[in-house]
Design an enzyme around this catalytic site. Structure first.
Site, PDB file in Angstrom:
ATOM      1  N   LYS A 114       0.816  -1.219   0.000  1.00 46.82           N
ATOM      2  CA  LYS A 114       0.000   0.000   0.000  1.00 46.82           C
ATOM      3  C   LYS A 114       0.850   1.268   0.000  1.00 46.82           C
ATOM      4  O   LYS A 114       0.451   2.285  -0.557  1.00 46.82           O
ATOM      5  CB  LYS A 114      -0.973   0.004   1.183  1.00 46.82           C
ATOM      6  N   LYS A 206      -4.452  -8.955  -6.381  1.00 44.72           N
ATOM      7  CA  LYS A 206      -5.679  -9.165  -5.619  1.00 44.72           C
ATOM      8  C   LYS A 206      -6.783  -8.199  -6.069  1.00 44.72           C
ATOM      9  O   LYS A 206      -6.522  -7.032  -6.322  1.00 44.72           O
ATOM     10  CB  LYS A 206      -5.373  -8.936  -4.132  1.00 44.72           C
ATOM     11  N   LYS A 209     -10.817  -2.990  -3.231  1.00 42.78           N
ATOM     12  CA  LYS A 209     -11.667  -1.798  -3.274  1.00 42.78           C
ATOM     13  C   LYS A 209     -10.864  -0.609  -3.758  1.00 42.78           C
ATOM     14  O   LYS A 209     -11.377   0.271  -4.419  1.00 42.78           O
ATOM     15  CB  LYS A 209     -12.161  -1.467  -1.865  1.00 42.78           C
TER      16      LYS A 209
HETATM   17  P1  ATP Z   1      -8.642  -2.149   0.523  1.00 35.76           P
HETATM   18  O1  ATP Z   1      -8.102  -2.207  -0.878  1.00 35.76           O
HETATM   19  O2  ATP Z   1      -9.168  -0.805   0.932  1.00 35.76           O
HETATM   20  O3  ATP Z   1      -7.700  -2.750   1.547  1.00 35.76           O
HETATM   21  P2  ATP Z   1     -10.044  -4.647   0.385  1.00 35.76           P
HETATM   22  O4  ATP Z   1     -10.742  -4.991  -0.871  1.00 35.76           O
HETATM   23  O5  ATP Z   1      -8.731  -5.309   0.640  1.00 35.76           O
HETATM   24  O6  ATP Z   1      -9.941  -3.064   0.480  1.00 35.76           O
HETATM   25  P3  ATP Z   1     -10.779  -4.949   3.181  1.00 35.76           P
HETATM   26  O7  ATP Z   1     -11.845  -4.136   3.808  1.00 35.76           O
HETATM   27  O8  ATP Z   1      -9.353  -4.583   3.428  1.00 35.76           O
HETATM   28  O9  ATP Z   1     -11.056  -4.952   1.584  1.00 35.76           O
HETATM   29  O10 ATP Z   1     -10.978  -6.465   3.562  1.00 35.76           O
HETATM   30  C1  ATP Z   1     -12.225  -6.993   4.039  1.00 35.76           C
HETATM   31  C2  ATP Z   1     -12.198  -8.511   3.999  1.00 35.76           C
HETATM   32  O11 ATP Z   1     -12.244  -8.955   2.622  1.00 35.76           O
HETATM   33  C3  ATP Z   1     -10.923  -9.117   4.597  1.00 35.76           C
HETATM   34  O12 ATP Z   1     -11.281 -10.303   5.319  1.00 35.76           O
HETATM   35  C4  ATP Z   1     -10.106  -9.471   3.397  1.00 35.76           C
HETATM   36  O13 ATP Z   1      -9.205 -10.544   3.652  1.00 35.76           O
HETATM   37  C5  ATP Z   1     -11.182  -9.874   2.395  1.00 35.76           C
HETATM   38  N1  ATP Z   1     -10.737  -9.682   1.013  1.00 35.76           N
HETATM   39  C6  ATP Z   1     -10.276  -8.522   0.474  1.00 35.76           C
HETATM   40  N2  ATP Z   1      -9.958  -8.703  -0.816  1.00 35.76           N
HETATM   41  C7  ATP Z   1     -10.224 -10.010  -1.092  1.00 35.76           C
HETATM   42  C8  ATP Z   1     -10.098 -10.799  -2.272  1.00 35.76           C
HETATM   43  N3  ATP Z   1      -9.638 -10.275  -3.406  1.00 35.76           N
HETATM   44  N4  ATP Z   1     -10.476 -12.106  -2.228  1.00 35.76           N
HETATM   45  C9  ATP Z   1     -10.949 -12.637  -1.069  1.00 35.76           C
HETATM   46  N5  ATP Z   1     -11.083 -11.951   0.082  1.00 35.76           N
HETATM   47  C10 ATP Z   1     -10.726 -10.643   0.075  1.00 35.76           C
HETATM   48 MG    MG Z   2      -7.573  -4.770   2.345  1.00 39.06          MG
END
Ligand code: ATP
Ligand code: MG
Length: 344
Positions: A114, A206, A209
């Site tokens: 990040k 990955k 968001k």
């Molecule tokens: P950001 O990019 O802001 O970190 P994010 O998509 O990683 O957002 P988080 O809120 O950080 O979302 O994570 C929420 C949950 O979703 C966590 O348990 C994380 O492990 C899971 N998660 C995030 N991205 C994935 C993915 N690509 N596949 C499966 N699980 C995911």
């Molecule tokens: Mg995340």
């Protein structure tokens, strides 16, 4: 020592909730409700480790809450709230900042990813993120934490923090009547067929968001046309689908789409390939679009409906926060005694 079994997890209100969050985390949260008492948090204090527009953060917080409820989480039987309404998370995080070692945090890959090349310019909060996450879990002395694969390292750090606290303060913990260990070792639950969904634009990254390209992910509130467009544009290779799973090993984009199909249909990748092996991507993508619209559509629609009544969502969060705070305050009182802070 045996700790009462309790589930804790959270999702950040950082933007568009996507299919990875849903399949990797939220559907797992739903499944655990039958077996455990669960606490599901909207982690707004984590969100601000990178800039969030104050005009948009409340809406994003309500959207994650709506996703929880629309997916089937019951905020009456369990606890749903936003992190900033329970100040004990931040209070315990400070103590954990003094327990965790700099060397431990320096190894965290999420920070490296990040922060990227601009490391001098990111917030201190982004660096300390994992100690707040440990506090989120341990302020409830939670024992089980359902997360996606990307959070595995942070969970290991939470376990290390719990262990070091228990060791450093062992004499005081015993003297205050808490026996051999005050904090449990929280266990990661990284389960199901979709623990790591990849970006639709790049099968080695990955789905996130915070990815700048909206075409990298399926958002939970995307309509049928948008879903169709994104899947049609999703990166693939020129070969037809293999008939066996080992044929996916060197084809990350194909593997990802087959994995998404399997998770949504509730079958294995091998079963997907039994049916679709040999098919061109154009044919497989059409089947995947139909499945996505059928499975995600109703959840997204219910989220939209719930978001129209922000007062109801805010009431759910306030009620959850009140109940969470009773539990968190009890832990903090004990932690202060153990550490040696004078209090009433
Ligand atoms: P950001 O990019 O802001 O970190 P994010 O998509 O990683 O957002 P988080 O809120 O950080 O979302 O994570 C929420 C949950 O979703 C966590 O348990 C994380 O492990 C899971 N998660 C995030 N991205 C994935 C993915 N690509 N596949 C499966 N699980 C995911
Ligand atoms: Mg995340």
């Amino acid at each position: 020592m045996a700790f009462k079994e309790l589930v804790f997890s959270g999702v950040q209100p950082t933007g568009n909730l996507h299919l990875g969050n849903y399949l990797g985390a939220i559907t797992r949260f739903v499944a655990l409700q039958e077996r455990y008492d669960c606490i599901y948090c909207v982690v707004d204090m984590h969100a601000i480790t990178v800039w969030q527009d104050p005009a948009e953060l409340p809406q994003a917080t309500r959207e994650v809450t709506a996703a929880y409820i629309a997916s089937g989480i019951d905020p009456k039987r369990h606890i749903v709230f936003n992190q900033s309404q329970v100040p004990e998370h931040a209070e315990l995080a400070w103590i954990f900042n003094c327990v965790a070692r700099l060397g431990w945090l320096n190894r965290m890959t999420q920070f490296k990813e990040k922060a990227g090349k601009d490391r001098e310019n990111v917030s201190v909060g982004l660096y300390a993120y994992p100690t707040l996450m440990a506090a989120d879990i341990l302020v409830y002395r939670a024992t089980h934490v359902p997360v996606g694969d990307d959070q595995k390292q942070h969970l290991e750090l939470s376990r290390d923090i719990a262990q070091k606290f228990n060791n450093d303060f062992a004499t005081s913990i015993a003297a205050h009547g808490f026996g051999e260990a005050f904090f449990p070792q929280p266990e990661p639950l990284i389960q199901g067929p979709a623990t790591r969904l990849m970006s639709l634009r790049d099968g080695t990254k990955k789905m996130s968001k915070s990815d700048a390209s909206d075409y990298s992910r399926i958002n939970m509130t995307d309509d049928a046309d948008t879903i169709a467009q994104k899947i049609r544009k999703a990166k693939t290779d020129p070969e037809p689908l293999p008939s066996e799973e080992k044929g996916l090993a060197t084809r990350p984009e194909a593997d990802n789409l087959v994995g998404i199909y399997a998770a949504l249909a509730g079958i294995s990748k091998a079963e997907v390939l039994k049916e679709h092996g040999g098919a061109q991507f154009s044919t497989f993508k059409a089947a995947l679009i139909d499945l996505l619209v059928a499975k995600i559509g109703p959840v997204g629609a219910e989220m939209q409906r719930l978001i129209k009544d922000p007062a109801h969502i805010d009431a759910v969060l306030a009620d959850g926060a009140q109940r969470a705070r009773v539990l968190a305050a009890k832990t903090m009182k004990a932690v202060k005694d153990i550490v040696g802070f004078v209090s009433r």
